[in-house]
Design a protein around this motif. Sequence first.
Motif, short mmCIF file in Angstrom:
data_model
loop_
_atom_site.label_atom_id
_atom_site.label_comp_id
_atom_site.label_asym_id
_atom_site.label_seq_id
_atom_site.Cartn_x
_atom_site.Cartn_y
_atom_site.Cartn_z
N LEU A 426 -8.09 4.34 11.30
CA LEU A 426 -7.48 5.31 10.39
C LEU A 426 -6.27 4.69 9.68
O LEU A 426 -5.99 5.01 8.52
CB LEU A 426 -7.05 6.57 11.15
N VAL A 427 -5.55 3.82 10.37
CA VAL A 427 -4.44 3.10 9.73
C VAL A 427 -4.97 2.25 8.58
O VAL A 427 -4.38 2.22 7.49
CB VAL A 427 -3.70 2.23 10.77
N PHE A 428 -6.10 1.57 8.78
CA PHE A 428 -6.69 0.77 7.71
C PHE A 428 -7.12 1.65 6.54
O PHE A 428 -6.95 1.28 5.37
CB PHE A 428 -7.90 -0.01 8.24
N ILE A 429 -7.68 2.82 6.84
CA ILE A 429 -8.14 3.71 5.78
C ILE A 429 -6.97 4.18 4.92
O ILE A 429 -6.99 4.08 3.69
CB ILE A 429 -8.90 4.91 6.38
N TYR A 430 -5.92 4.66 5.55
CA TYR A 430 -4.78 5.17 4.78
C TYR A 430 -3.98 4.02 4.17
O TYR A 430 -3.39 4.19 3.09
CB TYR A 430 -3.90 6.05 5.67
N GLY A 431 -3.94 2.88 4.80
CA GLY A 431 -3.29 1.72 4.20
C GLY A 431 -4.03 1.26 2.96
O GLY A 431 -3.41 0.93 1.94
N ALA A 432 -5.38 1.22 3.01
CA ALA A 432 -6.18 0.85 1.84
C ALA A 432 -6.01 1.86 0.72
O ALA A 432 -5.94 1.49 -0.47
CB ALA A 432 -7.65 0.73 2.25
N SER A 433 -5.92 3.13 1.06
CA SER A 433 -5.72 4.16 0.04
C SER A 433 -4.39 3.98 -0.69
O SER A 433 -4.31 4.06 -1.92
CB SER A 433 -5.77 5.55 0.70
N PHE A 434 -3.33 3.69 0.08
CA PHE A 434 -2.02 3.49 -0.54
C PHE A 434 -2.01 2.22 -1.40
O PHE A 434 -1.39 2.18 -2.47
CB PHE A 434 -0.94 3.40 0.54
N PHE A 435 -2.74 1.18 -0.96
CA PHE A 435 -2.83 -0.04 -1.76
C PHE A 435 -3.47 0.24 -3.12
O PHE A 435 -2.96 -0.21 -4.15
CB PHE A 435 -3.63 -1.10 -1.00
N PHE A 436 -4.56 0.98 -3.13
CA PHE A 436 -5.22 1.29 -4.41
C PHE A 436 -4.36 2.22 -5.27
O PHE A 436 -4.40 2.14 -6.50
CB PHE A 436 -6.60 1.89 -4.16
#
Length: 605
Positions: A426-436
């Motif tokens: 879930l950290v990867f999912i929300y981190g990827a979302s913030f990156f985009f």
Amino acid sequence: MPIRELIQFFIHKLEVGGGARVLRLVLLFLVIFGLGVLYDLRDYRNLSTPEGMDAAQLARNISTGQGYTTKFIRPLSLYLVQRHNKGNGPMGMVSTNLDFARIRAHPDLANPPVYPLVLAGLMKVLPFHWSVDLKGAFWSDNGRFSRYQPDFLITVFNQVLLLAVAVAVFFLARKLFDQNVAWLSAVLTICCEVLWRFSNSGLSTLLLILFFLGMTWCVLKIEELAREATPRQNRLMGWVILAGATVAVGALTRYAFGWLIVPVAFFLILFSGPRGVANALLALGVFAILLVPWLVRNCVIGGTLFGTAGFAPMEGTSLYPQYTLPRSIHPVFYGFILKPFLAKLAGNVRAIVSNDLPTLGGSWASVFFLAGLMLQFRKIAAQRMRYFLLLCLGVLIFVQALGRTQLSDESPTINSENLLILLAPLVFIYGASFFFTLLEQIQLPVLELRYPIVGGFVVLSCLPMIFTLLPPRPSPVVYPPYFPPDIQQVSRWMRPDELMMSDVPWAVAWYGDRDCVWLSLNASNDFYDINDNIKTVSALYLTPVTMNGKYLTDWKLTPPDSWGNFIIQFVLLNQPSTFPLHDAPTGYSSDRLFLTDFPRWRINK
């Protein structure tokens, strides 16, 4: 259809039809498969965690029809079983007449059942070869031991679970955000070096992450159904039941996972519609129904709900430092003293917030996750699931801090007490979302520049994995202290019904397939309590865990009956002793010690 037209038809399907998606999936699978092969050739190591070997030996006992019994025997477990059976037995009976401790086929009181049962099923399906192979090219290096085949098969199984985790992350991220976030999250997951190390540990962590993602999917579906104009109550109740069941199965994989029923219940109360309280109670009820039978089993055998695992909050406090409690045959339980527990909690929370939280998942993506906590998402589901993630984070920090033991000190990241790793997907999912989200704010002269920027982010996030695959190549043999050929050799000198004592009993139980009790706290009273009153200890096997101790602090300045002083007086100085184990093989390694009651190696050549 002519061959030419048939070829053109297939080419068209691959370029614009459904075949293009299949081709991408096949290529992705080949890349992941190649990554797994490269990792296993370069960085594979035999099992190195006590918990991994413990689960494996327990699974073998199950698969061979010995029931839920263990060959890794903790003195604390002996104490609990003996105390419980004496309390329920006839008055006046003593342990020398009846086996109150159930030393023969000792019931396991440390592990919940799901992961050992899964491994037992794997052992039924795959050809596990228990003897060390010194001839096969892959298993040996010019006749010298290199890899243990059962360890390798367990690692490959966990790597398949890692692939399943990446697939689950993809679908969860796509539902919460979009296709771009889904692909990036899946890549970050499959390239997470810490998760690969967990796959090589023999621990149940990757299976537990799958259960966590399944629980998250259930919660997401409940939130989605509750926002409908006319919620379909039957479907919503079905997902609530499934959420409670998933948490229960996770708790039966690792007890600490059961605490996640708290954020699940809170989320249901807040976001599952007008019947939120009823839904929360339903999830709690399903959770209890599935969990209680196993807890009753523990009570019937040892008189405690969680067996020896329930004493983890006591370990690591000033009352029970290091491994004092699980190695105690007569533990002293003090009254409720709050101060040591508060000190342990405060110290461990400080360490988690300072060290573990900023590097959650071992990736740069955790920085983007922490920064993105203040971001307002367009999708209501993404916003609310972030609240759920934060609830889980708070609960797991508390549970991990209170349940930390010496295991975490000896292996700070790769251990069963690392609960924050469950949140890494879930950290990867929300981190990827913030990156985009940040990428969309950048005014690029050419739109195609997005691809090298995304590629650079992936490379930076995957640097730990990249450096792992570079030279030098570590030895697959985890020595010190584990050398399977030596453990199997000394174990073959013992009969199956005899008892050994060792400082690595989990390794003797797994590699040697012999009953082995954990090294007692001292070489006098505690040793003789086991030897005289429960079962004769026929051999003592010490490894570098004890033999490489510091001369002053671990040996010389310890009490006279300590094992350090035992090594000095009766091994190094060859002083006469009344200790019942006195024979040792000649020419044995200087950093290992094997003592037994008679020279067995002469008989079992």
